[in-house]
Design a protein around this motif. Structure first.
Motif, PDB file in Angstrom:
ATOM      1  N   LEU A  48       0.859  -1.180   0.000  1.00 10.93           N
ATOM      2  CA  LEU A  48       0.000   0.000   0.000  1.00 10.93           C
ATOM      3  C   LEU A  48       0.896   1.230   0.000  1.00 10.93           C
ATOM      4  O   LEU A  48       1.618   1.484   0.961  1.00 10.93           O
ATOM      5  CB  LEU A  48      -0.913  -0.015   1.233  1.00 10.93           C
ATOM      6  CG  LEU A  48      -1.870   1.170   1.397  1.00 10.93           C
ATOM      7  CD1 LEU A  48      -2.792   1.288   0.190  1.00 10.93           C
ATOM      8  CD2 LEU A  48      -2.677   1.017   2.679  1.00 10.93           C
ATOM      9  N   ASP A  51      -2.299   6.550   1.486  1.00 11.25           N
ATOM     10  CA  ASP A  51      -3.234   6.466   2.592  1.00 11.25           C
ATOM     11  C   ASP A  51      -4.553   5.865   2.111  1.00 11.25           C
ATOM     12  O   ASP A  51      -4.958   6.060   0.960  1.00 11.25           O
ATOM     13  CB  ASP A  51      -3.499   7.853   3.180  1.00 11.25           C
ATOM     14  CG  ASP A  51      -2.279   8.426   3.899  1.00 11.25           C
ATOM     15  OD1 ASP A  51      -1.465   7.611   4.384  1.00 11.25           O
ATOM     16  OD2 ASP A  51      -2.155   9.659   3.971  1.00 11.25           O
ATOM     17  N   TRP A  52      -5.232   5.179   3.025  1.00 12.98           N
ATOM     18  CA  TRP A  52      -6.505   4.549   2.691  1.00 12.98           C
ATOM     19  C   TRP A  52      -7.512   5.570   2.162  1.00 12.98           C
ATOM     20  O   TRP A  52      -8.224   5.317   1.187  1.00 12.98           O
ATOM     21  CB  TRP A  52      -7.064   3.836   3.916  1.00 12.98           C
ATOM     22  CG  TRP A  52      -8.484   3.365   3.789  1.00 12.98           C
ATOM     23  CD1 TRP A  52      -9.536   3.723   4.571  1.00 12.98           C
ATOM     24  CD2 TRP A  52      -9.004   2.419   2.836  1.00 12.98           C
ATOM     25  NE1 TRP A  52     -10.684   3.078   4.169  1.00 12.98           N
ATOM     26  CE2 TRP A  52     -10.385   2.272   3.101  1.00 12.98           C
ATOM     27  CE3 TRP A  52      -8.440   1.709   1.780  1.00 12.98           C
ATOM     28  CZ2 TRP A  52     -11.212   1.425   2.361  1.00 12.98           C
ATOM     29  CZ3 TRP A  52      -9.264   0.869   1.033  1.00 12.98           C
ATOM     30  CH2 TRP A  52     -10.625   0.730   1.318  1.00 12.98           C
ATOM     31  N   GLN A  56      -9.578   4.943  -1.180  1.00 15.27           N
ATOM     32  CA  GLN A  56     -10.843   4.346  -0.737  1.00 15.27           C
ATOM     33  C   GLN A  56     -11.951   4.478  -1.787  1.00 15.27           C
ATOM     34  O   GLN A  56     -12.654   3.505  -2.093  1.00 15.27           O
ATOM     35  CB  GLN A  56     -11.284   4.995   0.571  1.00 15.27           C
ATOM     36  CG  GLN A  56     -12.514   4.341   1.190  1.00 15.27           C
ATOM     37  CD  GLN A  56     -12.807   4.909   2.579  1.00 15.27           C
ATOM     38  OE1 GLN A  56     -12.339   6.003   2.926  1.00 15.27           O
ATOM     39  NE2 GLN A  56     -13.541   4.174   3.368  1.00 15.27           N
ATOM     40  N   ALA A 106      -7.389   0.875   5.750  1.00 14.01           N
ATOM     41  CA  ALA A 106      -7.405  -0.128   4.692  1.00 14.01           C
ATOM     42  C   ALA A 106      -7.517  -1.524   5.287  1.00 14.01           C
ATOM     43  O   ALA A 106      -6.775  -1.876   6.205  1.00 14.01           O
ATOM     44  CB  ALA A 106      -6.123  -0.028   3.860  1.00 14.01           C
ATOM     45  N   LEU A 110      -6.706  -6.135   1.718  1.00 17.61           N
ATOM     46  CA  LEU A 110      -6.750  -5.245   0.561  1.00 17.61           C
ATOM     47  C   LEU A 110      -6.115  -5.861  -0.681  1.00 17.61           C
ATOM     48  O   LEU A 110      -6.637  -5.715  -1.792  1.00 17.61           O
ATOM     49  CB  LEU A 110      -6.067  -3.920   0.890  1.00 17.61           C
ATOM     50  CG  LEU A 110      -6.062  -2.884  -0.239  1.00 17.61           C
ATOM     51  CD1 LEU A 110      -7.482  -2.488  -0.625  1.00 17.61           C
ATOM     52  CD2 LEU A 110      -5.259  -1.652   0.166  1.00 17.61           C
ATOM     53  N   SER A 143      -6.608  -3.561  10.133  1.00 17.34           N
ATOM     54  CA  SER A 143      -6.243  -2.672   9.040  1.00 17.34           C
ATOM     55  C   SER A 143      -4.739  -2.712   8.804  1.00 17.34           C
ATOM     56  O   SER A 143      -3.975  -3.188   9.643  1.00 17.34           O
ATOM     57  CB  SER A 143      -6.666  -1.228   9.353  1.00 17.34           C
ATOM     58  OG  SER A 143      -8.052  -1.127   9.529  1.00 17.34           O
TER      59      SER A 143
END
Length: 198
Positions: A48, A51-52, A56, A106, A110, A143
């Motif tokens: 990742l 940032d989520w 998103q 997240a 994911l 997360s």
């Protein structure tokens, strides 16, 4: 000369611009190819990079579009026995998207979610299996955080051959087995992300 962190590389900056532009667009705008490529890279690397909150909307919108595509295909065929079943399935799909949209971090699944979004037919051949699979993937409490820049691997130069990776190919081969035993088959993860409980 010290090499800049991968998070600040031109590709990462281009990703951020594409995601930011999409986040600022209306809700009726489809996920652009540049944002879908970000999800495909997560599927391949398990890393990742943003940032989520930045990715998103793309994840939620791509999930909604995929579920709608499978649902409409089922309605044209014989997978749904009645209008009532179609309505119930649509409600389940709305719940899946709502759960993703309401997360503050997240999901640690994911990478798996992005694998499904990138090459859905490699894992699920009908709407019922897709629905059950995504329900399991989004119904998690833990997360992950974006990887610190010093731990980021170099990004793939391209994702146009995502479906040709050995792991995706193996999943495709094993798909017929999954159809018989009812189990979903996943490629082994190369990357073990850091988990943070929420």
């Amino acid at each position: 000369k010290t090499r800049a962190p991968h998070l600040c590389c031109p590709m990462a900056e281009a990703e951020l611009r594409a995601l930011s532009d999409f986040n600022g667009a209306g809700d009726d705008v489809e996920v652009p190819a540049a944002c879908l490529e970000v999800l495909a890279r997560i599927a391949v690397t398990g890393t990742l990079r943003h940032d989520w909150v930045t990715i998103q909307k793309a994840v939620v919108k791509a999930t909604k579009s995929l579920l709608q595509k499978y649902r409409e295909a089922a309605m044209r065929g014989t997978s749904l026995a009645s209008d009532a079943e179609a309505a119930r399935l649509e409600k389940v799909h709305e719940d899946i998207c709502t759960q993703l949209a309401s997360r503050t971090g997240a999901p640690f699944t994911l990478q798996r979610i992005c694998e499904v979004l990138s090459t859905p037919s490699a894992y699920y051949v009908n709407v019922h299996k897709l629905t059950r699979g995504l329900e399991k993937l989004v119904n998690v409490t833990s997360s992950i955080m974006p990887a610190p820049p010093r731990y980021l691997p170099p990004p793939p130069a391209t994702v146009q051959h995502v479906e040709e990776s050995p792991h995706i190919k193996r999943a495709r081969i094993e798909r017929s087995v999954g159809d018989l035993d009812g189990e979903e088959h996943w490629p082994d993860a190369h990357h073990e992300p850091h988990h943070e409980a929420v």
